[in-house]
Structure formats: structure tokens, C-alpha cells
Design a protein around this motif. Structure first.
Motif, short mmCIF file in Angstrom:
data_model
loop_
_atom_site.label_atom_id
_atom_site.label_comp_id
_atom_site.label_asym_id
_atom_site.label_seq_id
_atom_site.Cartn_x
_atom_site.Cartn_y
_atom_site.Cartn_z
N ILE A 111 0.84 -1.20 0.00
CA ILE A 111 0.00 0.00 0.00
C ILE A 111 0.88 1.25 0.00
CG2 ILE A 111 -1.92 -1.12 1.19
CD1 ILE A 111 -1.13 0.39 3.74
N GLU A 112 0.31 2.33 -0.49
CA GLU A 112 0.92 3.63 -0.29
C GLU A 112 -0.14 4.51 0.37
OE1 GLU A 112 2.23 5.54 -3.89
OE2 GLU A 112 0.25 5.43 -4.81
N THR A 113 0.32 5.29 1.35
CA THR A 113 -0.59 6.13 2.11
C THR A 113 -0.25 7.61 1.88
OG1 THR A 113 0.82 6.02 4.07
CG2 THR A 113 -0.93 4.36 3.87
N HIS A 114 -1.22 8.44 2.15
CA HIS A 114 -1.09 9.89 1.99
C HIS A 114 -0.65 10.27 0.58
CE1 HIS A 114 -1.97 10.99 6.14
NE2 HIS A 114 -1.41 9.82 6.43
N ALA A 115 -1.24 9.58 -0.39
CA ALA A 115 -0.92 9.86 -1.79
C ALA A 115 -1.29 11.30 -2.16
CB ALA A 115 -1.63 8.88 -2.72
N SER A 116 -2.15 11.93 -1.38
CA SER A 116 -2.51 13.33 -1.63
C SER A 116 -1.30 14.25 -1.47
CB SER A 116 -3.63 13.76 -0.70
OG SER A 116 -3.23 13.64 0.65
N ALA A 117 -0.27 13.82 -0.75
CA ALA A 117 0.94 14.63 -0.55
C ALA A 117 2.09 14.13 -1.43
CB ALA A 117 1.35 14.60 0.92
N ARG A 118 1.82 13.22 -2.34
CA ARG A 118 2.85 12.64 -3.21
C ARG A 118 3.52 13.74 -4.03
NH1 ARG A 118 0.04 9.49 -6.97
NH2 ARG A 118 -0.08 7.79 -5.48
N LEU A 119 4.83 13.70 -4.10
CA LEU A 119 5.55 14.61 -4.99
C LEU A 119 5.27 14.16 -6.42
CD1 LEU A 119 8.93 14.94 -3.08
CD2 LEU A 119 6.97 16.49 -3.07
N PRO A 120 5.20 15.08 -7.37
CA PRO A 120 4.76 14.75 -8.72
C PRO A 120 5.53 13.61 -9.39
CG PRO A 120 4.92 17.12 -8.46
CD PRO A 120 5.48 16.51 -7.21
N PHE A 121 6.80 13.44 -9.08
CA PHE A 121 7.61 12.40 -9.73
C PHE A 121 7.61 11.08 -8.98
CE2 PHE A 121 10.24 14.43 -6.61
CZ PHE A 121 10.86 13.35 -5.99
N ALA A 122 7.10 11.03 -7.77
CA ALA A 122 7.28 9.87 -6.89
C ALA A 122 6.32 8.73 -7.25
CB ALA A 122 7.08 10.28 -5.44
N GLN A 123 6.89 7.62 -7.62
CA GLN A 123 6.13 6.41 -7.92
C GLN A 123 6.67 5.29 -7.03
OE1 GLN A 123 3.49 6.49 -10.05
NE2 GLN A 123 3.95 8.66 -10.20
N THR A 124 5.77 4.52 -6.42
CA THR A 124 6.21 3.46 -5.51
C THR A 124 5.98 2.05 -6.05
OG1 THR A 124 4.08 3.28 -4.38
CG2 THR A 124 5.66 4.92 -3.52
N GLY A 125 5.08 1.91 -7.00
CA GLY A 125 4.71 0.59 -7.49
C GLY A 125 3.79 -0.15 -6.54
N ALA A 126 3.25 0.55 -5.54
CA ALA A 126 2.35 -0.09 -4.58
C ALA A 126 1.11 -0.64 -5.28
CB ALA A 126 1.95 0.89 -3.49
N VAL A 127 0.59 -1.72 -4.73
CA VAL A 127 -0.60 -2.38 -5.27
C VAL A 127 -1.85 -1.54 -5.03
CG1 VAL A 127 -2.03 -4.46 -5.11
CG2 VAL A 127 0.46 -4.65 -4.98
N LYS A 128 -1.94 -0.93 -3.84
CA LYS A 128 -3.11 -0.14 -3.47
C LYS A 128 -2.66 1.24 -3.01
CE LYS A 128 -5.98 -4.04 -2.14
NZ LYS A 128 -7.03 -3.86 -3.10
N SER A 129 -3.46 2.25 -3.32
CA SER A 129 -3.11 3.62 -2.99
C SER A 129 -4.26 4.28 -2.23
CB SER A 129 -2.82 4.40 -4.28
OG SER A 129 -2.41 5.71 -3.97
N PHE A 130 -3.91 5.07 -1.22
CA PHE A 130 -4.89 5.77 -0.40
C PHE A 130 -4.51 7.24 -0.32
CE2 PHE A 130 -4.94 1.40 0.88
CZ PHE A 130 -6.29 1.11 1.02
N GLU A 131 -5.49 8.12 -0.51
CA GLU A 131 -5.25 9.56 -0.45
C GLU A 131 -4.76 9.99 0.94
OE1 GLU A 131 -5.41 12.05 -3.02
OE2 GLU A 131 -5.14 10.11 -3.98
N LYS A 132 -5.26 9.37 1.98
CA LYS A 132 -4.83 9.62 3.36
C LYS A 132 -4.34 8.29 3.92
CE LYS A 132 -5.93 13.96 3.44
NZ LYS A 132 -4.88 14.94 3.39
N PHE A 133 -4.61 8.02 5.19
CA PHE A 133 -4.30 6.71 5.77
C PHE A 133 -5.58 5.89 5.72
CE2 PHE A 133 -3.24 3.55 8.94
CZ PHE A 133 -1.91 3.30 8.62
N PRO A 134 -5.50 4.59 5.40
CA PRO A 134 -6.73 3.80 5.35
C PRO A 134 -7.47 3.81 6.68
CG PRO A 134 -4.81 2.48 4.70
CD PRO A 134 -4.31 3.80 5.15
N ALA A 135 -8.77 3.74 6.61
CA ALA A 135 -9.59 3.69 7.82
C ALA A 135 -9.32 2.39 8.56
CB ALA A 135 -11.08 3.79 7.45
N MET A 136 -9.42 2.43 9.87
CA MET A 136 -9.19 1.23 10.69
C MET A 136 -10.11 0.09 10.25
SD MET A 136 -6.59 1.81 12.41
CE MET A 136 -6.51 0.40 13.47
N SER A 137 -11.31 0.43 9.78
CA SER A 137 -12.25 -0.60 9.32
C SER A 137 -11.74 -1.32 8.07
CB SER A 137 -13.62 0.03 9.05
OG SER A 137 -13.51 1.03 8.04
#
Length: 154
Positions: A111-137
Motif C-alpha cells: 500500500i501507499e498512504t497519503h498519496a494526496s501529498a505525493r511529490l509529482p515524480f514519486a512512484q512506488t509501485g504499490a498495489v493499493k493507494s490511499f489519499e490519506k491513511f486507510p480507515a481502521m475498518s
């Protein structure tokens, strides 16, 4: 991505603090939040979430650094100031920096978290992406998904 070969040994940059991992991660991640960007001095930080009892400091001592918050204890080498791991207080896991280990071939962020703050060039190859941190649920499903994905990725 090859399977993780346990135990994994590692150290901080200067080698004064040594760690050992005895159990596979329960999830892996890249975090783009501004705090991680600043602490890692990079576009994002990498994390392997491991059970609390699976990570051992085998030599040397760590100091608390980072934000000095009661809910997050960021552990650093006192000499080289490498950010080694974070203990979220009250959680059954520790977030260890996978780059501290001698063998890093097993690591890939699920996973990648806080994608909303991603620098324009930054790529992680993560399977799942979240704009913030995933909800505990969502965590139970993510941990199950990681277990299935990591078993197939071997």
C-alpha cells in the motif's frame, strides 16, 4: 519479488545499532505524508509492519526522535541518526524501515498512504493507494490482501 528469508539481520548506517527480524511482515507500505518526507529526507518512507515480538535490537541503543509524540515512538541510532523503526503505542506491530536490513530483495510496498501529498515524480509501485491513511475498518481486509498477495509474489 523473492520470498523473505528469516531471520533478517540489519543495522543503522554507522553499524552501532543492529536489529533482527524473526517473522514476516503483516503488511508493507510507502508513506507520502509530509512528516515521513521530512524524517526520511526523501519523497516517501518505506515501512514493513511486523509483529511487536518479531523485531529485536540485538546490539546498541536507540533514541527517540522525530515528532516526539506519545502515540508514536520513532527510534533512531543516537550516533548516525538513522531512522530505524517506529512503535505506534498500543498497536500489536512495529513499523521497521526495510532498508535497514542487509537483504532487501523481499520488499515491495503493498500500500501507499497519503498519496494526496505525493511529490509529482514519486512512484512506488504499490498495489493499493490511499489519499490519506486507510480507515481502521479497512485494515483487516488489507492485512488479508497483503498475506494473499505476498504468498503469490514469490
Amino acid at each position: 519479488m523473492p520470498a523473505i528469508s528469516l531471520p533478517l539481520d540489519g543495522s543503522c548506517r554507522c553499524g552501532r545499532v543492529h536489529i533482527r527480524l524473526t517473522s514476516a511482515p503483516i503488511c508493507t507500505a510507502a508513506c507520502h505524508c509530509r512528516g515521513c518526507q521530512k524524517m526520511a529526507a526523501s519523497a516517501y518512507s518505506l515501512t514493513a509492519m511486523v509483529p511487536v515480538d518479531a523485531l529485536e535490537v540485538t546490539s546498541g541503543d536507540t533514541v527517540i526522535g522525530g515528532m516526539h509524540a506519545p502515540e508514536l515512538q520513532h527510534h533512531f541510532c543516537a550516533h548516525c541518526m538513522s531512522w530505524i523503526f517506529t512503535r505506534p503505542v498500543g498497536m500489536p506491530f512495529v513499523n521497521v524501515r526495510p532498508t535497514m536490513f542487509e537483504d532487501t530483495r523481499w520488499f515491495w510496498p503493498y500500500i501507499e498512504t497519503h498519496a494526496s501529498a505525493r511529490l509529482p515524480f514519486a512512484q512506488t509501485g504499490a498495489v493499493k493507494s490511499f489519499e490519506k491513511f486507510p480507515a481502521m475498518s479497512e485494515m483487516e481486509g488489507l492485512l488479508k490482501g497483503y498475506a494473499e498477495w505476498s504468498a503469490q509474489a514469490v
